[in-house]
Design a protein around this motif. Structure first.
Motif, mmCIF file in Angstrom:
data_model
loop_
_atom_site.group_PDB
_atom_site.id
_atom_site.type_symbol
_atom_site.label_atom_id
_atom_site.label_comp_id
_atom_site.label_asym_id
_atom_site.label_seq_id
_atom_site.Cartn_x
_atom_site.Cartn_y
_atom_site.Cartn_z
ATOM 1 N N LEU A 80 0.826 -1.208 0.000
ATOM 2 C CA LEU A 80 0.000 0.000 0.000
ATOM 3 C C LEU A 80 0.858 1.256 0.000
ATOM 4 N N GLY A 83 -2.565 4.061 1.726
ATOM 5 C CA GLY A 83 -3.816 3.324 1.775
ATOM 6 C C GLY A 83 -4.298 2.782 0.442
ATOM 7 N N GLU A 84 -3.649 3.171 -0.644
ATOM 8 C CA GLU A 84 -4.046 2.676 -1.965
ATOM 9 C C GLU A 84 -3.195 1.464 -2.344
ATOM 10 N N THR A 121 -8.552 0.552 -2.003
ATOM 11 C CA THR A 121 -7.978 1.019 -0.751
ATOM 12 C C THR A 121 -8.072 -0.074 0.301
ATOM 13 N N GLU A 123 -7.353 -0.309 4.573
ATOM 14 C CA GLU A 123 -7.113 0.520 5.743
ATOM 15 C C GLU A 123 -7.039 -0.343 6.993
#
Length: 126
Positions: A80, A83-84, A121, A123
Motif C-alpha cells: 500500500l 492506503g491505496e 484502498t 485501511e
C-alpha cells in the motif's frame, strides 16, 4: 484492530462507478513495529488463523520486498501507498518472493485478498 478493503465497483449496465464496496479482510491484526518483528515476519509459524493479518508500517513509500524463507504456508501480500493498493501477490511457501512500492505491507492467509486489486484502498482501523 481490523483490516478493511474498499473497492470502487463498476455498474455492469452503465459502466459507471457505484458506491464503494467494503469488506473486512482481517479482525485479528498484529503490527510488526520493531526491526526484529519486521525481520521475523511470519517465519517459524506453522499457520495463521483465517481472520489474521500482519501489518508492516514504514515512514515513507519505497521499494519493499518479502520472502517466504521458513514460512511453510502460502500467503497473500498487499503493498500500500497512502492506503491505496499498489501490488497484490500470492506468495508460495518456502520459496515465494514479492516486491512492490509501499509505505505499508499487509500479509494475510492465502485467499484472503481475493478481489483486492491495484487502485483499491485497504485501511488498518484501530
Amino acid at each position: 484492530m481490523r483490516v478493511i478493503h474498499r473497492s470502487g465497483a463498476i455498474d455492469a449496465e452503465d459502466e459507471s462507478p457505484s458506491a464503494p464496496r467494503e469488506h473486512v479482510l482481517a479482525t485479528d491484526v498484529d503490527v510488526a513495529d520493531s526491526f526484529w518483528s519486521q525481520a521475523r515476519g511470519l517465519m517459524f509459524r506453522r499457520s495463521v488463523p483465517d481472520e489474521y493479518a500482519l501489518v508492516f508500517r514504514f515512514d515513507e513509500p519505497d521499494s519493499r520486498s518479502l520472502h517466504m524463507a521458513f514460512v511453510p504456508f502460502p500467503i497473500d501480500a498487499v503493498w500500500l501507498v497512502d492506503g491505496e493498493v499498489s501490488t497484490v501477490k500470492r506468495l508460495r511457501p518456502w520459496v515465494g518472493l514479492g516486491w512492490g512500492t509501499a509505505d505499508t505491507i499487509v500479509e494475510l492467509p492465502a485467499g484472503a485478498a481475493d478481489g483486492v486489486e491495484s487502485g483499491d484502498t485497504v485501511e488498518v482501523v484501530e
